[in-house]
Design a protein around this motif. Structure first.
Motif, PDB file in Angstrom:
ATOM      1  N   ASP A   1     -62.168 -34.494  39.739  1.00  0.00           N
ATOM      2  CA  ASP A   1     -61.351 -35.232  40.851  1.00  0.00           C
ATOM      3  C   ASP A   1     -60.321 -33.732  41.198  1.00  0.00           C
TER       4      ASP A   1
ATOM      5  N   THR B   1     -52.666 -34.784  33.780  1.00  0.00           N
ATOM      6  CA  THR B   1     -54.070 -34.429  34.304  1.00  0.00           C
ATOM      7  C   THR B   1     -55.000 -34.654  33.129  1.00  0.00           C
TER       8      THR B   1
ATOM      9  N   ARG C   1     -55.763 -38.126  32.132  1.00  0.00           N
ATOM     10  CA  ARG C   1     -56.532 -38.772  32.905  1.00  0.00           C
ATOM     11  C   ARG C   1     -58.040 -38.202  32.906  1.00  0.00           C
ATOM     12  N   HIS C   2     -58.176 -36.918  32.564  1.00  0.00           N
ATOM     13  CA  HIS C   2     -59.353 -36.578  32.462  1.00  0.00           C
ATOM     14  C   HIS C   2     -60.354 -37.121  31.168  1.00  0.00           C
TER      15      HIS C   2
ATOM     16  N   ARG D   1     -59.794 -40.089  29.640  1.00  0.00           N
ATOM     17  CA  ARG D   1     -59.966 -41.459  29.995  1.00  0.00           C
ATOM     18  C   ARG D   1     -61.256 -41.618  30.933  1.00  0.00           C
ATOM     19  N   GLN D   2     -61.161 -40.817  31.929  1.00  0.00           N
ATOM     20  CA  GLN D   2     -62.431 -40.877  33.118  1.00  0.00           C
ATOM     21  C   GLN D   2     -63.657 -40.382  32.156  1.00  0.00           C
TER      22      GLN D   2
ATOM     23  N   THR E   1     -55.608 -46.379  32.912  1.00  0.00           N
ATOM     24  CA  THR E   1     -54.347 -46.459  33.531  1.00  0.00           C
ATOM     25  C   THR E   1     -53.313 -45.377  32.829  1.00  0.00           C
ATOM     26  N   GLY E   2     -52.708 -44.524  33.778  1.00  0.00           N
ATOM     27  CA  GLY E   2     -51.964 -43.287  33.294  1.00  0.00           C
ATOM     28  C   GLY E   2     -50.473 -43.733  33.626  1.00  0.00           C
TER      29      GLY E   2
ATOM     30  N   ASN F   1     -56.436 -45.428  37.492  1.00  0.00           N
ATOM     31  CA  ASN F   1     -57.389 -44.385  37.742  1.00  0.00           C
ATOM     32  C   ASN F   1     -58.598 -44.960  38.377  1.00  0.00           C
ATOM     33  N   THR F   2     -58.820 -44.520  39.564  1.00  0.00           N
ATOM     34  CA  THR F   2     -60.140 -45.407  40.151  1.00  0.00           C
ATOM     35  C   THR F   2     -61.396 -44.694  39.958  1.00  0.00           C
TER      36      THR F   2
END
Length: 374
Positions: free
Chosen positions: A201, A260, A263-264, A266-267, A326-327, A372-373
């Protein structure tokens, strides 16, 4: 190896990704799966559930193991940095994730706590730690000390104190299962899956790896302590091998920093779940064997008396579409110009209140910007 965060594996998601549509394969190899994954007491005697009465005779045919597990469920997953090249180095709780599975056992919610989150860490008699306010990452170290044995660390003991600190912060009184993740087998796990497809992203430039995957040279006085060409991950959907996935997700010198990086993490977990449920994995016995072997080298599990395959069955309906990431927003805490750690915004209190009430479906709908979409 530096203390920079490494990607870790979320137990609940990993169990789901081997489970789900793959449960038939797991059932055939149930004993082998349970034997492959180390199982130890991570929560300690004070948090152990009360002994239950012997189960009544089961009707015939016997239901699958785990069929009696009910939701909601909460899992605590801690990734540790052990600096394996340095014998006797203390473990750090480098990444902390909480997986909530709702009452239906069909919807899951994953969030993270910053490694440097300032929390109250309670006194802990086994390691002779007197308690205090510190970064969450230190709970693993403070709890893991073995009195009288310098350079010796008890990881299960460290997890126990970490769990107490997380419970105190979130209000989650009891976790239904937990896992400690190390990184020796992580690359093998991603490779056993055949790599993962992940949407990058934002542009991420590695401080650790060259484009060919070789570690960059350690260099005093150089930016971030390394020198040489750097691996770059450009925006777009990318197929990542094991070392690339690990390298990408551990980078925190990016726009957004630690948040960030979370988030990465979780993704990537969602990308792993997606790949594990793909046809090429589900129909390939050799890949299944590789995944089981890699899990055994990567995580230690405590199911509070339940075996891994029991949770495999209980979480069989979890799919990428119903795993919500979710962050929590936050920022640094400074005293006299010096960095002390991280704090999360007040919205985290409403998140964990919704988690405890099992109403995260409504909470995420009312906080779309925190989901996070991708």
């Amino acid at each position: 190896m530096t203390r920079s965060a490494r990607l870790f594996i979320l137990l609940g998601v990993v169990l789901a990704l081997i489970g789900g549509g793959a449960y038939a394969a797991v059932r055939v190899a149930q004993t082998r799966v349970d034997e492959a994954i180390p199982q130890v007491d991570l929560f300690g005697p004070s948090d152990s559930p009360e002994p239950s009465a012997p189960p009544s005779p089961s009707p015939s045919p016997t239901p699958p193991a785990g069929a009696d597990i009910t939701g909601p469920l909460n899992f605590l997953i801690v990734g540790i940095d052990t600096r394996e090249a340095q014998k006797g180095s203390p473990p750090h709780g480098d990444v902390v994730m909480i997986l909530h599975v709702d009452k239906t056992l069909s919807n899951a919610y994953l969030t993270s706590l910053p490694r440097d989150l300032l929390v109250d860490i309670p006194a802990f008699k086994p390691s002779r730690y007197g308690g205090g306010r510190s970064k969450l990452t230190h709970a693993m170290t403070f709890g893991g000390r073995v009195p009288g044995k310098s350079g010796t660390w008890n990881i299960a003991q460290g997890f126990q104190l970490m769990a107490k600190a997380v419970s105190g912060y979130t209000g989650i009184k009891r976790f239904d299962a937990g896992a400690v993740i190390t990184f020796r087998g992580y690359t093998k796990l991603i490779d056993a899956l055949g790599g993962v497809d992940l949407y990058v992203d934002q542009k991420v430039v590695s401080i650790h790896r060259r484009p060919d995957g070789v570690h960059r040279a350690v260099c005093r006085g150089c930016e971030h302590g390394y020198s040489g060409p750097r691996m770059t991950y450009n925006v777009g959907t990318r197929h990542l091998t094991g070392w690339q996935a690990l390298d990408y997700a551990r980078q925190r010198y990016t726009t957004g920093g630690e948040y960030t990086r979370q988030r990465h993490h979780r993704q990537l977990m969602k990308a792993m779940l997606t790949k594990a449920l793909s046809r090429d994995v589900l129909t390939d016995p050799a890949k299944f064997d590789g995944i089981v072997a890699a899990l055994g080298a990567t995580l230690t599990f405590d199911g509070r008396g339940r075996k891994p395959t029991e949770f495999l069955y209980a979480l069989r309906n979890i799919r990428p579409a119903n795993l919500t990431l979710t962050g929590m927003p936050g920022g640094g805490v400074f005293t006299g110009g010096g960095y002390q750690g991280e704090r999360l915004d007040a919205v985290q209190k409403t998140y964990f209140a919704a988690l405890r009430a099992d109403t995260l479906a409504a909470w995420t709908k009312s906080h779309p910007k925190l989901v996070n979409t991708r």
